[in-house]
Design an enzyme around this catalytic site. Structure first.
Site, short mmCIF file in Angstrom:
data_model
loop_
_atom_site.label_atom_id
_atom_site.label_comp_id
_atom_site.label_asym_id
_atom_site.label_seq_id
_atom_site.Cartn_x
_atom_site.Cartn_y
_atom_site.Cartn_z
NE ARG A 65 -4.06 1.91 2.06
CZ ARG A 65 -4.64 2.62 3.02
NH1 ARG A 65 -4.23 2.51 4.26
NH2 ARG A 65 -5.64 3.42 2.74
CG HIS A 69 -1.57 5.36 -0.51
ND1 HIS A 69 -2.34 6.02 0.41
CD2 HIS A 69 -2.34 4.37 -1.01
CE1 HIS A 69 -3.55 5.45 0.48
NE2 HIS A 69 -3.56 4.44 -0.36
CG ASP A 77 8.19 11.26 -5.66
OD1 ASP A 77 7.44 10.57 -4.92
OD2 ASP A 77 7.95 12.45 -5.92
CB SER A 79 6.85 12.39 -2.46
OG SER A 79 5.83 11.66 -3.11
CG ASN A 94 -1.16 9.20 2.21
OD1 ASN A 94 -1.46 8.17 1.61
ND2 ASN A 94 -0.58 10.22 1.62
CG HIS A 192 -8.20 -3.85 -1.24
ND1 HIS A 192 -9.22 -2.95 -1.43
CD2 HIS A 192 -7.07 -3.11 -1.07
CE1 HIS A 192 -8.74 -1.70 -1.37
NE2 HIS A 192 -7.44 -1.78 -1.17
CB THR A 193 -5.90 -10.82 -1.80
OG1 THR A 193 -5.79 -12.13 -1.24
CG2 THR A 193 -4.50 -10.40 -2.23
CG ASP A 248 -5.78 -16.03 -1.44
OD1 ASP A 248 -6.47 -14.99 -1.55
OD2 ASP A 248 -5.75 -16.69 -0.38
#
Ligand code: HEM
Ligand SMILES: *[C@@H]1O[C@H](CO)[C@@H](O)[C@H](O)[C@H]1NC(C)=O
Length: 320
Positions: A65, A69, A77, A79, A94, A192-193, A248
């Protein structure tokens, strides 16, 4: 071949080669970028990520994640990792992002073998791949040579990151803004597994949502996430209730059974244009794996800084 013809060909060849080597705007990522400057970079990152994931299975999700993001806001980069007032990290978009310490640890390990050489942006890209592999997901080749941004942009985080209450049209256009088609958006959502979401992010899915929801699933969610904030806001629920720490295709099977945790998950299977893609990934895990890997490679190369642009940070969460 005549002398003049071959001279012309050789000349064209030399022009092509020099364009590649000497034009700074042409700097490109490459798989061999650290081969001479830091030959142990990749193995050092992998060892560090494996240790973090064995310590806490959720770390694999958190690292993937972080990379997402980072890449969706002014490119890959690093950031996102910078803190401070007005930073991406402090943006509401965030809020709930975790795992910064995992990247700081990997960077410290790399700094100890080759100080000042490997960028945080590259470490994040490699760490996301290693995190996928560590929990049984696909592998892919990461091209290297990204450089780090000296600053970050909170406003851009608010406009460019998708939100968990978006409908299908909004998700499609959010990802189209970054060059992804619907199929790639669905494949990437398959992340989102892994991992967890907080009640405050899925409350809208269980109360007052027109989307279908499995009755037993709804009962278990309402039990931990009461309707009125802030009660229960921070309670965590796995995004894939079946195998939260394994990569999975259960995520897609869940969607077909109306067990998507976020609104943005369930809209991918709701009688609309993404249904056939969800069905394909639910029926064919190998197709999901290869589409996911290809989309991650593409995501990892969004607006990268290369050549003499940007910097190489020493500590990923600090600007210098
Ligand atoms: C399609 C649009 C997307 C939306 C609206 C979305 C939204 C969210 C939300 C709301 C959470 C829970 C956050 C919390 O409660 O603090 C979450 C978690 C997560 N997201 Fe997404 N996401 C999207 C796409 C992606 C993509 C493309 C990736 C990676 C390539 C990704 C990876 C993850 C992971 C792994 C977690 C769990 C993190 C952890 O447990 O630390 N998501 N996402
Ligand atoms: C889930 O259950 C709650 C509590 O019974 C109910 O208020 C809500 O309408 C249900 N959600 C959906 C989407 O059916």
């Amino acid at each position: 071949m005549g002398y003049y013809k071959s001279t012309i060909l050789v000349t064209i060849f030399i022009i092509l080669i020099s364009a590649d080597y000497f034009m700074p705007c042409k700097a490109q990522l490459s798989t061999t970028f650290y081969d001479t400057t830091c030959p142990n970079a990749l193995s050092t990152i992998q060892t560090s990520i494996n240790a973090a994931v064995s310590r806490n299975g959720r770390n694999a999700a958190s690292v993937i994640r972080l990379h997402f993001h980072d890449c969706f806001v002014q490119g890959c980069d690093a950031s996102l990792l910078l803190g401070g007032a007005g930073s991406e990290k402090e943006s509401a978009a965030n809020d709930g992002v975790v795992g910064y310490d995992v990247i700081d640890d990997a960077k410290a390990a790399v700094e100890s073998v080759c100080p000042g050489v490997v960028s945080c942006a590259d470490i994040l890209a490699v760490a996301a791949r290693d995190a996928s592999v560590a929990v049984g997901g696909p592998s892919w080749t990461v091209r290297l040579g990204r450089r780090d941004s000296p600053d970050s942009n909170a406003a851009e985080a608010a406009t460019d990151l998708p939100r968990g209450n978006m409908n299908l049209g909004e998700l499609i256009s959010n990802f189209a803004n970054k060059g992804f088609n619907t199929r790639e958006m669905v494949a990437l959502s398959g992340s989102h597994t892994l991992g967890q979401a907080r009640c405050l992010r899925f409350r809208g899915r269980i109360y007052n949502s027109p989307l279908p929801i499995d009755a037993a699933f709804n009962t278990s969610l309402t039990a931990i996430c009461p309707p009125t904030p802030p009660t229960g806001d921070e309670t965590l629920q796995p995004l894939d209730l079946v195998t939260p720490n394994a990569f999975d295709n259960n995520y897609f099977l869940n969607l077909r059974a109306s067990r998507g945790l976020l609104i943005s998950d369930q809209v991918l299977f709701n009688g609309d244009s993404a249904d056939s893609i969800v069905t394909e990934y639910a029926d064919n895990p190998a197709t999901f794996d290869s589409d996911f890997a290809a989309a991650m490679v593409k995501m990892s190369e969004i607006e990268v800084l290369t050549g003499t642009s940007g910097i190489i940070r020493t500590v990923c969460t600090s600007a210098t």
